[in-house]
Design an enzyme around this catalytic site. Sequence first.
Site, short mmCIF file in Angstrom:
data_model
loop_
_atom_site.label_atom_id
_atom_site.label_comp_id
_atom_site.label_asym_id
_atom_site.label_seq_id
_atom_site.Cartn_x
_atom_site.Cartn_y
_atom_site.Cartn_z
N LYS A 91 74.65 -19.39 36.64
CA LYS A 91 74.61 -20.00 37.63
C LYS A 91 73.49 -21.38 37.45
O LYS A 91 73.91 -22.48 37.78
CB LYS A 91 74.09 -19.20 39.02
CG LYS A 91 73.47 -20.18 40.13
CD LYS A 91 74.64 -21.00 40.65
CE LYS A 91 74.46 -21.87 41.82
NZ LYS A 91 73.73 -21.28 42.96
N LYS A 100 64.29 -27.53 41.70
CA LYS A 100 63.70 -26.11 41.41
C LYS A 100 65.00 -25.46 40.38
O LYS A 100 64.49 -24.86 39.51
CB LYS A 100 63.85 -25.30 42.91
CG LYS A 100 63.43 -23.80 42.68
CD LYS A 100 64.79 -22.91 42.94
CE LYS A 100 65.55 -23.10 44.15
NZ LYS A 100 66.61 -22.31 44.44
#
Length: 302
Positions: free
Chosen positions: A175, A245
Site C-alpha cells: 500500500k 504522512k
Amino acid sequence: MTSFQRIGFVGLGVMGEPICRNLARKSGLPVTAFDLDPHPLERLGQYGVQSAADIAAAATDADVVFLSLPSGAVVEQICRGPGGLLAAGRQGLVIVDLSTSSVDVTRALAADFARQSIAFVDAPVARTRAAAEAGTLSVMVGADASDFERVRPLIATFANEITLCGPVGCGQVVKILNNMILFETVVAIAEAKAIAERAGVDPALLFDTLAKGSADSFALRNHGMKAVLPGVFPERAFSVEYARKDLGYALRLAGETGVDARGARTVDGWFEEAIKAGDGAKYHPVISARIGASKPDPDRQS
C-alpha cells in the site's frame, strides 16, 4: 459466510463509515462501532450498527475488530493506550487494521498481540471514498494464510480486489509503495500540464491524447482529469497532510532498505511547500497549482 459471530469497528471517518456500513449490510453479523464523532454513529444506526461507549466496549463481545484510523500513530495509541485493544482484547480475537501504517509499527503490534494469542492482520485499503461506498475497494493484506481466509469473506463486503501480499506487514509495504507511485505520477502529470500550457498546447487536449497512449494511467484519468485539469482540490478528500504522512512511511522504508528514493523526496518537497502555503487540508493534487506557478532553476538547466 464466516466463523465470526460479532464485529467490532473503530474509526468512522471518510473511509471507515462506508466500510462499516457495507459490513453491517452484507455480512449478516451484528456490528458495534466506536468513533469520537457521534454523527456517523447516528447515520449508521439505521443499518443496525450499535454504538459503543469506548474502544474496549467495541471489542468486548467481538470476534473480529476492524480499525480504520488516520495514521499508524493513532493505531498504536488505540492498541497500546489505557483501555486499548491490548488491554481489552482476549484470546482468539482477530484485529484487522484497514489504516495505512508504517511497517515497523505494524509488525511490532502484531508481535505484541501474538503473545496474547490475538491475531493482527494489516489490510490497508486503496481507491476512493466512492469505491468505499460502492464496496469496490482494493485491499492489500498482510497475514498468514489461515487468518487471511478467515477474514476474506468480511473484507469482500467492501472490496472487489483482495490480495494476500505476504506475512504481517506486507500489506502495508504494498500500500505504501502504491501511494508513493501515485504521488510521483501526479507530480509528472502536473509538470506535463505546466509545460504544455507554456508551450501553447491545451492541457485538456494533452490529457485526452495521453490517455490514448502509453502515458495513460489511473492517476491521469482520475487525479489529472478530475482535479489537476479543472483545478478542483476539495477538503475532506485525501489531503496533502495525509498524503505526506503516507509518503513519509515510504521514505522511512526506503531508508531501511537502502534505496535512494529521490523521486519520492521530490514529491515530499512539493508537499512541504503546499503545507507551508496553507494548503495542507486540501486534496493532495493541489500541489499541481504550485508546480504550474514555479519558475525554472537556472542552475539546473542543461
